[in-house]
Enzyme design. Structure first.
Site, PDB file in Angstrom:
ATOM      1  N   TYR A 113      -2.493  -1.527  10.521  1.00  0.00           N
ATOM      2  CA  TYR A 113      -2.485  -1.845   9.087  1.00  0.00           C
ATOM      3  C   TYR A 113      -1.163  -1.430   8.442  1.00  0.00           C
ATOM      4  O   TYR A 113      -0.502  -2.228   7.768  1.00  0.00           O
ATOM      5  CB  TYR A 113      -3.657  -1.113   8.429  1.00  0.00           C
ATOM      6  N   SER A 172       0.861  -1.193   0.000  1.00  0.00           N
ATOM      7  CA  SER A 172       0.000   0.000   0.000  1.00  0.00           C
ATOM      8  C   SER A 172       0.894   1.239   0.000  1.00  0.00           C
ATOM      9  O   SER A 172       2.061   1.167   0.401  1.00  0.00           O
ATOM     10  CB  SER A 172      -0.855  -0.012   1.270  1.00  0.00           C
TER      11      SER A 172
END
Ligand code: NAP
Length: 244
Positions: A149, A136
């Site tokens: 995360y 990401s």
């Protein structure tokens, strides 16, 4: 550029929805035999209808023993996409043991476990392979409330380099893709705050979020021989977000 995966067997985790689901469809359309691994069986059933011949495995990848049981005898795999992840936002001062542990197990530990199973098979068969880990932009830029995360995605980036280092001599390449926001279930959740959504778009030179297919094309490129010399590297699918 036509990519033909005929004769290859691919495994995609988190295949039920979003980026994983469309990756399965693209691999299937490109001739690969695909094993779709996800947590919700109804997703896998509907995906099977769209992709005749699809093999499905329903398992919670956060459960080590269940994953070992479900995938331990999965057979030969040539291409692996480690895509499954959860995003459980909490302000840093409120990060909970439960959310942190769950995120580590699904987003990071399962990547190691599934990759071990798959690459041991590749090495035993003496065949090359390609792995794409779905990271990401949040592995490289701080995003508020994403402690758990983003920590897993940052760890995934160095894990990818270590895998590339140790598996490269076996002709197994390992790379990452780094999407910006994509409006899947996860992306809708993360961008629900209009202030955050606008701040991402405003920082992005292309001024928009990514589409699922933008990510899928980069995954397919990295899986294929078209990227034969790319290893331990990553493609930003972020419209330039991280360039600013
Ligand atoms: P998504 O729409 O939430 O889909 C995730 C898929 O993974 C679902 O099918 C989900 O199944 C499955 N999954 C989650 N936990 C699992 C588990 N424990 N065991 C097995 N399967 C599990 O997410 P997405 O947006 O497609 O994200 C795919 C990847 O892209 C992730 O690695 C994510 O971090 C990354 N990414 C996404 C964005 C974005 O904005 N969307 C941005 C950057 C990176 P269930 O629904 O049944 O749990």
């Amino acid at each position: 550029m036509k990519i033909d995966f005929s004769g290859f067997r691919a495994l995609v985790t988190g295949a039920g929805k979003g980026i994983g689901r469309d990756t399965v469809k693209a691999l299937h359309d490109s001739g690969a035999t695909v094993v779709a691994v996800s947590r919700t069986n109804t997703d896998l059933l509907s995906l099977s209808k769209e992709c005749p011949g699809l093999e499905t495995v329903c398992v919670d990848l956060g459960d080590w023993e269940a994953t070992e049981h479900a995938l331990g005898n999965i057979g030969p795999i040539d291409l692996l996409v480690n895509n499954a992840a959860v995003l459980l936002p909490e302000p840093f001062l409120e990060v909970s043991k439960e959310a942190f542990d769950r995120t580590i197990k699904v987003n990071l530990r399962s990547v190691i476990q599934v990759s071990q199973m798959v690459t041991k098979g590749m090495i035993a068969r003496g065949v090359p392979g390609s792995i794409v880990n779905v990271s990401s932009i949040s592995s490289r830029a701080a995003v508020s409330t994403l402690t758990s995360y983003s920590s897993t995605k940052g760890a995934m980036d160095i894990l990818t380099k270590i895998m590339a280092l140790e598996l490269g001599p076996h002709k197994i390449r390992v790379n990452t893709v780094h999407p910006t926001v994509v409006l899947t279930d996860m992306g809708v959740k993360v961008s629900a705050d209009p202030e955050f959504a606008n701040s991402v778009k405003n920082r992005t030179p292309l001024g928009k979020f990514a589409e699922v297919e933008d990510v899928v094309y980069s995954i397919l490129f990295l899986l294929s021989d078209k990227s034969a010399m790319t290893n331990g590297s990553g493609i930003m699918v972020d419209g330039g977000y991280l360039a600013t």
